[in-house]
Design a protein around this motif. Structure first.
Motif, PDB file in Angstrom:
ATOM      1  N   LYS A   1      -8.882 -30.374  85.194  1.00 41.15           N
ATOM      2  CA  LYS A   1      -8.574 -31.523  86.055  1.00 41.15           C
ATOM      3  C   LYS A   1      -7.483 -32.390  85.443  1.00 41.15           C
ATOM      4  O   LYS A   1      -6.571 -32.839  86.138  1.00 41.15           O
ATOM      5  N   LEU A   2      -7.559 -32.627  84.144  1.00 40.00           N
ATOM      6  CA  LEU A   2      -6.554 -33.432  83.462  1.00 40.00           C
ATOM      7  C   LEU A   2      -5.187 -32.742  83.503  1.00 40.00           C
ATOM      8  O   LEU A   2      -4.164 -33.380  83.772  1.00 40.00           O
ATOM      9  N   THR A   3      -5.189 -31.444  83.255  1.00 41.74           N
ATOM     10  CA  THR A   3      -3.942 -30.680  83.297  1.00 41.74           C
ATOM     11  C   THR A   3      -3.328 -30.730  84.685  1.00 41.74           C
ATOM     12  O   THR A   3      -2.115 -30.917  84.831  1.00 41.74           O
ATOM     13  N   LYS A   4      -4.154 -30.557  85.708  1.00 39.16           N
ATOM     14  CA  LYS A   4      -3.668 -30.606  87.088  1.00 39.16           C
ATOM     15  C   LYS A   4      -3.022 -31.954  87.391  1.00 39.16           C
ATOM     16  O   LYS A   4      -1.933 -32.023  87.957  1.00 39.16           O
ATOM     17  N   ARG A   5      -3.695 -33.036  86.962  1.00 40.38           N
ATOM     18  CA  ARG A   5      -3.172 -34.379  87.203  1.00 40.38           C
ATOM     19  C   ARG A   5      -1.845 -34.598  86.466  1.00 40.38           C
ATOM     20  O   ARG A   5      -0.890 -35.128  87.028  1.00 40.38           O
ATOM     21  N   LEU A   6      -1.777 -34.167  85.196  1.00 42.59           N
ATOM     22  CA  LEU A   6      -0.553 -34.351  84.412  1.00 42.59           C
ATOM     23  C   LEU A   6       0.616 -33.560  84.987  1.00 42.59           C
ATOM     24  O   LEU A   6       1.744 -34.068  85.071  1.00 42.59           O
ATOM     25  N   PHE A   7       0.343 -32.324  85.382  1.00 46.78           N
ATOM     26  CA  PHE A   7       1.429 -31.506  85.939  1.00 46.78           C
ATOM     27  C   PHE A   7       1.889 -32.030  87.296  1.00 46.78           C
ATOM     28  O   PHE A   7       3.078 -31.987  87.602  1.00 46.78           O
ATOM     29  N   ARG A   8       0.972 -32.532  88.111  1.00 49.78           N
ATOM     30  CA  ARG A   8       1.378 -33.119  89.400  1.00 49.78           C
ATOM     31  C   ARG A   8       2.257 -34.339  89.182  1.00 49.78           C
ATOM     32  O   ARG A   8       3.259 -34.532  89.858  1.00 49.78           O
TER      33      ARG A   8
ATOM     34  N   ARG B   1       6.172 -25.481  87.117  1.00 47.57           N
ATOM     35  CA  ARG B   1       5.114 -24.788  87.854  1.00 47.57           C
ATOM     36  C   ARG B   1       4.673 -23.528  87.110  1.00 47.57           C
ATOM     37  O   ARG B   1       3.491 -23.213  87.073  1.00 47.57           O
ATOM     38  N   TYR B   2       5.611 -22.819  86.536  1.00 44.56           N
ATOM     39  CA  TYR B   2       5.270 -21.603  85.790  1.00 44.56           C
ATOM     40  C   TYR B   2       4.469 -21.974  84.538  1.00 44.56           C
ATOM     41  O   TYR B   2       3.472 -21.338  84.225  1.00 44.56           O
ATOM     42  N   LEU B   3       4.892 -23.017  83.856  1.00 45.34           N
ATOM     43  CA  LEU B   3       4.193 -23.474  82.653  1.00 45.34           C
ATOM     44  C   LEU B   3       2.758 -23.884  82.975  1.00 45.34           C
ATOM     45  O   LEU B   3       1.847 -23.661  82.188  1.00 45.34           O
TER      46      LEU B   3
ATOM     47  N   LYS C   1      -2.993 -23.126  82.168  1.00 38.54           N
ATOM     48  CA  LYS C   1      -4.289 -22.900  82.812  1.00 38.54           C
ATOM     49  C   LYS C   1      -4.956 -21.628  82.273  1.00 38.54           C
ATOM     50  O   LYS C   1      -6.149 -21.632  81.977  1.00 38.54           O
ATOM     51  N   ALA C   2      -4.202 -20.560  82.124  1.00 37.76           N
ATOM     52  CA  ALA C   2      -4.745 -19.307  81.588  1.00 37.76           C
ATOM     53  C   ALA C   2      -5.236 -19.502  80.152  1.00 37.76           C
ATOM     54  O   ALA C   2      -6.316 -19.023  79.782  1.00 37.76           O
ATOM     55  N   LEU C   3      -4.459 -20.216  79.334  1.00 34.81           N
ATOM     56  CA  LEU C   3      -4.873 -20.473  77.947  1.00 34.81           C
ATOM     57  C   LEU C   3      -6.145 -21.314  77.876  1.00 34.81           C
ATOM     58  O   LEU C   3      -7.008 -21.070  77.035  1.00 34.81           O
ATOM     59  N   LEU C   4      -6.271 -22.300  78.767  1.00 32.14           N
ATOM     60  CA  LEU C   4      -7.486 -23.122  78.790  1.00 32.14           C
ATOM     61  C   LEU C   4      -8.711 -22.267  79.111  1.00 32.14           C
ATOM     62  O   LEU C   4      -9.761 -22.419  78.484  1.00 32.14           O
TER      63      LEU C   4
ATOM     64  N   GLU D   1       9.490 -20.874  97.692  1.00 28.86           N
ATOM     65  CA  GLU D   1       8.501 -21.952  97.586  1.00 28.86           C
ATOM     66  C   GLU D   1       7.924 -22.062  96.188  1.00 28.86           C
ATOM     67  O   GLU D   1       7.610 -23.147  95.735  1.00 28.86           O
ATOM     68  N   GLU D   2       7.753 -20.910  95.529  1.00 30.35           N
ATOM     69  CA  GLU D   2       7.124 -20.946  94.216  1.00 30.35           C
ATOM     70  C   GLU D   2       7.417 -19.653  93.470  1.00 30.35           C
ATOM     71  O   GLU D   2       7.487 -18.582  94.068  1.00 30.35           O
ATOM     72  N   ILE D   3       7.582 -19.776  92.153  1.00 32.08           N
ATOM     73  CA  ILE D   3       7.701 -18.611  91.272  1.00 32.08           C
ATOM     74  C   ILE D   3       6.484 -18.668  90.361  1.00 32.08           C
ATOM     75  O   ILE D   3       6.376 -19.541  89.519  1.00 32.08           O
ATOM     76  N   GLY D   4       5.545 -17.748  90.583  1.00 32.97           N
ATOM     77  CA  GLY D   4       4.297 -17.742  89.830  1.00 32.97           C
ATOM     78  C   GLY D   4       4.321 -16.719  88.707  1.00 32.97           C
ATOM     79  O   GLY D   4       5.355 -16.116  88.405  1.00 32.97           O
ATOM     80  N   LEU D   5       3.154 -16.501  88.109  1.00 33.64           N
ATOM     81  CA  LEU D   5       3.043 -15.531  87.033  1.00 33.64           C
ATOM     82  C   LEU D   5       3.310 -14.117  87.532  1.00 33.64           C
ATOM     83  O   LEU D   5       3.959 -13.337  86.848  1.00 33.64           O
TER      84      LEU D   5
END
Length: 190
Positions: free
Chosen positions: A34-41, A58-60, A65-68, A142-146
């Motif tokens: 949740k904290l990561t989501k808020r910080l990245f937003r 967005r890629y980072l 998230k995967a590391l967490l 729109e997005e470049i994901g993993l």
């Protein structure tokens, strides 16, 4: 309780400690996500407000998230009674497992590495209007994901294209207002 001791070799105190450790690790995972989501937003809004590209951010976010997940789930598993010996065995066999997983997930790893290449060399970014030559698809990135790049087609549908294909096909970044299909129709035939 005697059954637990016979089965796992632990008493009530050790069981309670293990359960609390698992709950703490899972709570840490939820709070961290949740904290990561808020910080990245927040960071994404700031970059967009300054007119900067958000693709790398967005890629980072996916990598963090995967590391967490990996770290917190490993912490939870460490608190499970008897997992010490299993974790030691897994660690010892991880070299062989890495080879097996590598062969089994070549396509997925190829897409992840291709996504990193797309972010490093930036042939296009989020918001660019592109023509994907192959099936001749025109849309907006729109997005470049993993694993894949999301393109919003002119028909308003979302197209998910694996990153390995985005690296191997011809992608034309279109200037604003250009429609290659309309230009081809207007060219007189000889």
């Amino acid at each position: 309780m005697q059954r637990l001791y016979d089965l796992f070799g632990i008493d009530n105190v050790q069981l309670a400690t293990s359960i609390l450790g698992i709950i703490a690790a899972l709570t840490l995972l939820v709070v961290s996500l949740k904290l990561t989501k808020r910080l990245f937003r927040r960071a994404e809004r700031r970059l967009q407000a300054n007119g900067r590209d958000v693709t790398s951010l967005r890629y980072l976010r996916y990598v963090v998230k995967a590391l967490l997940y990996i770290v917190c789930l490993a912490g939870a598993l460490q608190n499970v009674p008897g997992m010490d010996s299993v974790m030691t065995s897994l660690l010892a066999g991880s070299g062989i497992a890495a080879i097996v997983v590598g062969f089994a997930s070549q396509q997925a790893l190829s897409n992840i590495v291709s996504g990193m290449v797309l972010l490093i060399f930036r042939p296009f970014k989020v918001g660019d209007r592109v023509c994907y030559h192959g099936p001749d698809l025109i849309g907006v990135i729109e997005e470049i994901g993993l694993r894949h790049t999301v393109v919003r087609a002119e028909t308003r549908s979302q197209i998910l294209i694996p990153n390995s294909l985005m690296n191997s096909h011809v992608i034309e970044v279109l200037p604003e207002g250009v429609n290659p299909a309309a230009e081809e129709e207007s060219v007189p035939a000889e």
